[in-house]
Write a protein that holds these residues in place. Structure first.
Motif, PDB file in Angstrom:
ATOM      1  N   UNK A 192       0.795  -1.162   0.141  1.00 42.79           N
ATOM      2  CA  UNK A 192      -0.038  -0.098   0.061  1.00 42.79           C
ATOM      3  C   UNK A 192       0.787   1.372   0.075  1.00 42.79           C
ATOM      4  N   UNK A 193       2.022   1.376   0.678  1.00 46.05           N
ATOM      5  CA  UNK A 193       2.905   2.439   0.849  1.00 46.05           C
ATOM      6  C   UNK A 193       3.457   2.626  -0.470  1.00 46.05           C
ATOM      7  N   UNK A 194       3.807   1.768  -1.319  1.00 41.65           N
ATOM      8  CA  UNK A 194       4.414   1.914  -2.665  1.00 41.65           C
ATOM      9  C   UNK A 194       3.246   2.349  -3.582  1.00 41.65           C
ATOM     10  N   UNK A 195       1.848   2.148  -3.459  1.00 42.26           N
ATOM     11  CA  UNK A 195       0.640   2.640  -4.084  1.00 42.26           C
ATOM     12  C   UNK A 195       0.529   1.531  -5.081  1.00 42.26           C
ATOM     13  N   UNK A 196       0.987   0.163  -4.747  1.00 43.03           N
ATOM     14  CA  UNK A 196       0.623  -0.799  -5.547  1.00 43.03           C
ATOM     15  C   UNK A 196      -0.546  -1.620  -5.611  1.00 43.03           C
ATOM     16  N   UNK A 197      -1.345  -1.518  -4.484  1.00 42.10           N
ATOM     17  CA  UNK A 197      -2.633  -2.157  -4.332  1.00 42.10           C
ATOM     18  C   UNK A 197      -3.685  -1.430  -5.064  1.00 42.10           C
ATOM     19  N   UNK A 198      -3.630  -0.148  -4.985  1.00 41.09           N
ATOM     20  CA  UNK A 198      -4.794   0.599  -5.749  1.00 41.09           C
ATOM     21  C   UNK A 198      -4.531   0.926  -7.032  1.00 41.09           C
ATOM     22  N   UNK A 199      -3.197   1.054  -7.486  1.00 41.91           N
ATOM     23  CA  UNK A 199      -2.776   1.456  -8.748  1.00 41.91           C
ATOM     24  C   UNK A 199      -3.095   0.426  -9.791  1.00 41.91           C
TER      25      UNK A 199
END
Length: 199
Positions: A192-199
């Motif tokens: 999530x901190x890397x923006x991989x879950x939403x992106x």
């Protein structure tokens, strides 16, 4: 406010204590206690003060776990019996590397064996030790996007269930500390901190 660490140590710690804080303990002897998996040894360690202690070390070597996410933004988790807890809990697919196997190859194999899913691209999020007091080895955590199900089914004696959980629910559970596995929580929060879950 920034703190000058050296100045702080000079004020609060005597010189002898500062030396002991930077000196490394020495392993004096190592005795194998178990040759099977996992290998276990008992070691005598001399501390900087001269005191001696005995510690147990578990030798795991390289291990890997993967956070799989489907195109539908669902996280794939296993339900496995964990003997340390004495019950079935959510886990990441993962395990230890076989002889000569890379961490990523291990993660790919474990994902297929434990869930029946596969993915083209694996991104490493973390490599470190998740039980520093007793464990010798490195855990590699991977993120696998756009995972697809295959016809393979996991061994029911190892995996009690394979569950898909929405990213929203998984994030909520991780932030609330509801997963009993620290590795599951770490993987979700790092992705999530890397923006991989939403992106």
């Amino acid at each position: 406010m920034l703190i000058d660490a050296d100045k702080y140590l000079r004020r609060v710690a005597p010189a002898a204590d500062r030396i002991s804080m930077t000196s490394a303990p020495r392993v004096l002897s190592s005795q194998p206690l178990r040759e099977g998996w996992p290998p276990i040894s008992e070691e005598e360690v001399e501390l900087p003060s001269g005191a001696r202690k005995r510690w147990i070390r578990l030798h795991f070597g390289t291990s890997a776990a993967v956070l799989p996410v489907t195109p539908q933004k669902q996280i794939v988790l296993t339900r496995e019996y964990r003997h340390g807890l004495g019950r079935i809990v959510h886990s990441l697919p993962g395990g230890t590397a076989r002889n000569g196997e890379s961490a990523e190859a291990c993660a790919r194999r474990e994902l297929m064996e434990e869930t029946g899913y596969q993915a083209k691209k694996f991104l490493e999020m973390y490599a470190g030790n998740n039980l520093t007091a007793y464990l010798e080895g490195t855990l590699h955590l991977y993120f696998a996007k756009d995972c697809q199900a295959t016809e393979r089914r996991p061994d029911p004696d190892e995996i009690q269930a394979v569950e898909r959980m929405s990213v929203t629910q998984a994030l909520s559970s991780a932030r609330a500390g509801e997963f009993e596995s620290a590795v599951v929580t770490l993987a979700i929060l790092m992705a999530d901190a890397r923006g991989w879950l939403i992106g």
